[in-house]
Each structure stands twice: as C-alpha cells, then as structure tokens.
Design an enzyme around this catalytic site. Structure first.
Site, PDB file in Angstrom:
ATOM      1  N   GLU A   1      32.856  59.108  51.130  1.00 57.47           N
ATOM      2  CA  GLU A   1      33.247  60.503  50.935  1.00 57.47           C
ATOM      3  C   GLU A   1      32.605  61.045  49.670  1.00 57.47           C
ATOM      4  O   GLU A   1      32.003  60.303  48.892  1.00 57.47           O
ATOM      5  CB  GLU A   1      34.772  60.635  50.844  1.00 57.47           C
ATOM      6  CG  GLU A   1      35.485  60.316  52.130  1.00 57.47           C
ATOM      7  CD  GLU A   1      36.974  60.631  52.079  1.00 57.47           C
ATOM      8  OE1 GLU A   1      37.583  60.673  53.140  1.00 57.47           O
ATOM      9  OE2 GLU A   1      37.512  60.829  50.967  1.00 57.47           O
TER      10      GLU A   1
ATOM     11  N   GLY B   1      45.265  60.789  49.290  1.00 56.53           N
ATOM     12  CA  GLY B   1      45.728  59.889  50.328  1.00 56.53           C
ATOM     13  C   GLY B   1      46.785  60.453  51.260  1.00 56.53           C
ATOM     14  O   GLY B   1      47.288  59.736  52.134  1.00 56.53           O
TER      15      GLY B   1
ATOM     16  N   SER C   1      44.066  65.371  50.198  1.00 50.76           N
ATOM     17  CA  SER C   1      43.687  64.713  48.945  1.00 50.76           C
ATOM     18  C   SER C   1      44.767  63.715  48.576  1.00 50.76           C
ATOM     19  O   SER C   1      45.871  63.732  49.118  1.00 50.76           O
ATOM     20  CB  SER C   1      43.507  65.743  47.812  1.00 50.76           C
ATOM     21  OG  SER C   1      44.752  66.346  47.501  1.00 50.76           O
TER      22      SER C   1
ATOM     23  N   ARG D   1      51.630  60.775  40.398  1.00 48.15           N
ATOM     24  CA  ARG D   1      50.893  60.451  39.177  1.00 48.15           C
ATOM     25  C   ARG D   1      51.320  61.393  38.057  1.00 48.15           C
ATOM     26  O   ARG D   1      51.164  62.603  38.150  1.00 48.15           O
ATOM     27  CB  ARG D   1      49.388  60.594  39.415  1.00 48.15           C
ATOM     28  CG  ARG D   1      48.801  59.553  40.318  1.00 48.15           C
ATOM     29  CD  ARG D   1      47.295  59.429  40.140  1.00 48.15           C
ATOM     30  NE  ARG D   1      46.573  60.669  40.267  1.00 48.15           N
ATOM     31  CZ  ARG D   1      45.763  60.966  41.285  1.00 48.15           C
ATOM     32  NH1 ARG D   1      45.597  60.121  42.282  1.00 48.15           N
ATOM     33  NH2 ARG D   1      45.113  62.108  41.300  1.00 48.15           N
TER      34      ARG D   1
ATOM     35  N   ASP E   1      39.118  61.511  40.418  1.00 50.57           N
ATOM     36  CA  ASP E   1      40.255  60.872  39.744  1.00 50.57           C
ATOM     37  C   ASP E   1      39.910  59.489  39.203  1.00 50.57           C
ATOM     38  O   ASP E   1      40.355  59.112  38.110  1.00 50.57           O
ATOM     39  CB  ASP E   1      41.488  60.814  40.653  1.00 50.57           C
ATOM     40  CG  ASP E   1      41.203  60.284  42.045  1.00 50.57           C
ATOM     41  OD1 ASP E   1      40.095  59.760  42.270  1.00 50.57           O
ATOM     42  OD2 ASP E   1      42.094  60.394  42.918  1.00 50.57           O
ATOM     43  N   THR E   2      39.083  58.720  39.920  1.00 45.69           N
ATOM     44  CA  THR E   2      38.707  57.401  39.391  1.00 45.69           C
ATOM     45  C   THR E   2      37.887  57.523  38.116  1.00 45.69           C
ATOM     46  O   THR E   2      37.812  56.585  37.329  1.00 45.69           O
ATOM     47  CB  THR E   2      37.914  56.599  40.438  1.00 45.69           C
ATOM     48  OG1 THR E   2      36.684  57.250  40.717  1.00 45.69           O
ATOM     49  CG2 THR E   2      38.700  56.450  41.724  1.00 45.69           C
TER      50      THR E   2
ATOM     51  N   GLU F   1      31.747  58.418  46.836  1.00 49.00           N
ATOM     52  CA  GLU F   1      32.441  57.158  47.105  1.00 49.00           C
ATOM     53  C   GLU F   1      31.685  56.314  48.131  1.00 49.00           C
ATOM     54  O   GLU F   1      31.147  56.840  49.110  1.00 49.00           O
ATOM     55  CB  GLU F   1      33.848  57.430  47.616  1.00 49.00           C
ATOM     56  CG  GLU F   1      34.757  58.107  46.602  1.00 49.00           C
ATOM     57  CD  GLU F   1      36.155  58.307  47.146  1.00 49.00           C
ATOM     58  OE1 GLU F   1      36.825  57.297  47.444  1.00 49.00           O
ATOM     59  OE2 GLU F   1      36.573  59.470  47.278  1.00 49.00           O
TER      60      GLU F   1
END
Length: 393
Positions: A270, A151, A149, A356, A277-278, A257
């Site tokens: 995906e 990235g 997750s 983050r 998160d977006t 996505e």
C-alpha cells in the site's frame, strides 16, 4: 509566510503543524471533532466532516489557503481538483490524493498500469461476489474496506465460516461513502516494512532507511529503523517506490509499504501520500530530519540535500486501557528515568480502549542490538498507561 490548511488533525498532523510553525508558517487545522491534536498547536481551526464537500469548500473560501495538506483518507477528493485548478497547491497533488484514498485506484495503478507484483485481489460489493472471490483466492485471505485507516474493518479469514463476519465488518467499518471491499490472497511474508519516500520540486527523489514494523489487526504497534534488508531487496523497493510516486505526481513524503517474502521477494502492498504512522520512529532523531520535517520541506519546495541515518531508533505506541471523555493520567516518570528515551502524548480529548494516545521513541548507536532497543521501547510504552503494546482492539 504560507497559509497551510490541514485536512485531518490527528497525531501525524500535529507533528507536521509543529514543523510548519517552527518555520514561521500559518496553519489552519481541520477535523470532524474539536480539540483534535493538531488544533492544539495551530493558528486557527475548523470543525466539520471532510466528506462534506460544501463545508470543505466553505472553509477553503473563508481561509484562502496557499497549500492544502490532507492527513486522512476520507476526504471529498473531487473538490481537491477544483481547488488545484484555482491555484491552490494540494499535497502531494490532487491526483495522488484521489488515487491513494481508495484501495481500488492505487492497487489497479500498481498492478495493471505499472505491472508491479502485488497480492492477487478482487473487489466485491455484494456477499455473493465476495464469496466467489474467496473461492478463487483460497484461504487464508485478507479482507479490507476500500477506504479505511488504522486497520478498521480489516480481518484475516481462515475458512468459509468466517466470511460473513469479515464482509460485514469491512462494509461497516469503511470510511466515506464507498461500500465495497477488497479481498486479497495472504502473502506468506517474512516481514513487512515501510520505505519513506520523498519527492522534491527541485531535487531528486530521496529515501529514508527502511522501517521495520509490527501491526495488529492492520494497525501499527511498533516500528524500528533501520530494518535489516539486503542491498538487492532495498534497491528493488526503491525502484518500485520511485515508479509509483512518479506516476502519482507531486511533492511530499510518501509511506510506501512492502511485504518481504521468505524467498527475499519484495511485494508492493500500500501507499500513503503523507507522513506514515510507522515513521514516528523518526521522532527519535534516528535521521537528520524527521518525516514531518521532510514533508514540510518538500511541501514548501525547500531543498533536502540528503537523508542521513544518525542513530538506530525504535517506537512503540501507548494504547488506552479505558473509555474516557476526560484527560487520562499519564505516567511519564519511567520514560524520563531512562537515557535516550522520549515520550510524545498526542493530546486526544477522548480515549477508547485500544486507541493510540501517544508513542515512546528510543535511540542508540547505529549497529546496536536492535532487539534490545525494541524491547526497551515496548517496556517503557507499557508503563505510561499500564497497557500492553500488543493488546487487541
């Protein structure tokens, strides 16, 4: 009142917990480290690795939850089937979580079973298999762990010289005990977008307006709603999202996505069976219900009559510029000085460079200058910790 066990207690789980608590529910937040964001607002918490099946089962036996809500990928998913058989609701379903926690399962479902257009891909457990796949796909290509997750372990490979490092990173950074990678053709896309899709127990499947987003190294940096897309492309994305979520079964919100090519083709990328998160952009109240409120309602079997776009919204992450095991000093003044702007600090107890730590969300009237709104949001995010929203991890 329902007793909800949250598996994974990061920033997404925190906002879900707040939505559940506002509705009078009882939440047990679980994660591998103490004082995780959702634990700070939950009724109880447990600290253990989600991949430890025995400790997961012990926690379930101890708390006897009515509903289990996974928030992360690395979970001993076979235990979820056992819990489901015992009458515990797993969100969206044990089948959905099992499929989507592993890129092999969800990609094969989409490409082979449902016949959807995806990037060309291969799997590899050894470097020799990996090299043969790269020769078949060509350069550039994309390499990812089968389970990861934010990235982690993902890279873009441009030539043979970069293969060994990419393979090593993907094998080392993958979550869980799956030691395998997926290598994909690079899609020359115009942009990426997310379609938040809500499946309901008693109502029709609903879609939020599409979300545009920018990722760096596979990790979300900013997002905005609505994302400008043709009616034809939107209908295509909705059809694909509906088809995939029906095949996976269950009730809740899904982050689906897509790539949008320069030719206007929509390609499935995906899927996550939980808040995305977006989708933090929905904290700006650009929709009548945030993605976390939508997920909560769907999980509880409560009706969602409709999803409305009420404002244009944008989000930008706040990244840590330092390593620290102490709380950071956040500057909130610049964000609070601006109208139509909000800041959300996640409350993570440990900071790493590029981690983050929060998000800034802004909104304006529908039809506003989206580029100006995005620029404002990114500018404000940079003031909170003095970081560049696009700094490399």
């Amino acid at each position: 009142m329902k007793k909800i066990m949250l598996l994974g207690s990061g920033e997404l789980g925190k906002e879900f917990t707040i939505a559940a608590k506002r509705a009078g529910q009882y939440v047990i937040a679980c994660d591998k480290y103490a004082n995780a964001p959702a634990m700070q607002v939950a009724d109880e918490y447990e600290v253990f690795p989600m991949l430890d099946g025995d400790r997961l089962e012990a926690a379930v036996k101890k708390h006897q939850p009515d509903i289990i809500v996974p928030e992360i990928e690395a979970i001993r998913t076979e235990r979820l089937f056992e819990f489901e058989k015992k009458g515990i609701q797993v969100t969206p379903s044990a089948r959905a979580v099992n499929y989507t926690m592993n890129r092999r399962a969800i990609r094969d479902l989409a490409a082979k079973e449902l016949g959807l257009r995806t990037a060309k891909y291969f799997y590899a457990k050894t470097f020799d298999e990996f090299k043969r796949a790269a020769d078949e796909i060509g350069f550039p290509c994309v390499v990812k762990p089968l389970m990861s997750s934010s990235g982690h372990g993902q890279s873009y490979v441009h030539n043979d010289d970069e293969l060994k490092e990419a393979f090593h990173d993907a094998m080392e950074e993958g979550r869980g005990d799956v030691k395998e990678v997926i290598i994909e053709e690079f899609i020359d896309f115009q942009s990426e977008f997310t379609l938040l899709t809500v499946t309901q127990k008693h109502g029709p499947t609903l879609f939020c307006p599409p979300i545009g987003h920018v990722q760096k190294g596979g990790d979300y940096r900013e997002s905005w709603m609505p994302y400008a897309i043709s009616n034809e492309a939107l209908a295509q994305a909705q059809r694909i999202a509906d088809e995939v979520t029906k095949a996976l079964t269950g009730y809740g919100i899904w982050g689906v996505e897509f790539f949008l090519t320069k030719q206007g083709e929509v390609i499935f990328s995906e899927l996550s069976p939980r808040p995305h998160d977006t989708g933090m952009v929905t904290l700006s109240h650009c929709t009548n219900l945030s993605e976390f409120e939508l997920h909560f309602r769907a999980v509880m079997g409560l009706d969602i009559p409709a999803i409305h776009l009420e404002h244009s919204g944008a989000s930008a992450v706040i990244l840590s510029p330092v390593e620290s095991d102490k709380p950071l000093d956040y500057n909130l003044e610049d964000v609070c000085h601006e109208d139509h702007a909000r800041v959300r600090i996640f409350g993570k107890p440990v900071a790493h460079v590029g981690r983050r730590m929060g998000v800034v969300v802004c909104y304006d009237e529908v039809g506003c200058d989206m580029n100006a709104l995005r620029d404002k949001t990114k500018r404000l995010a940079e003031t909170v910790l003095g970081t560049d929203p696009y700094m490399k991890k």
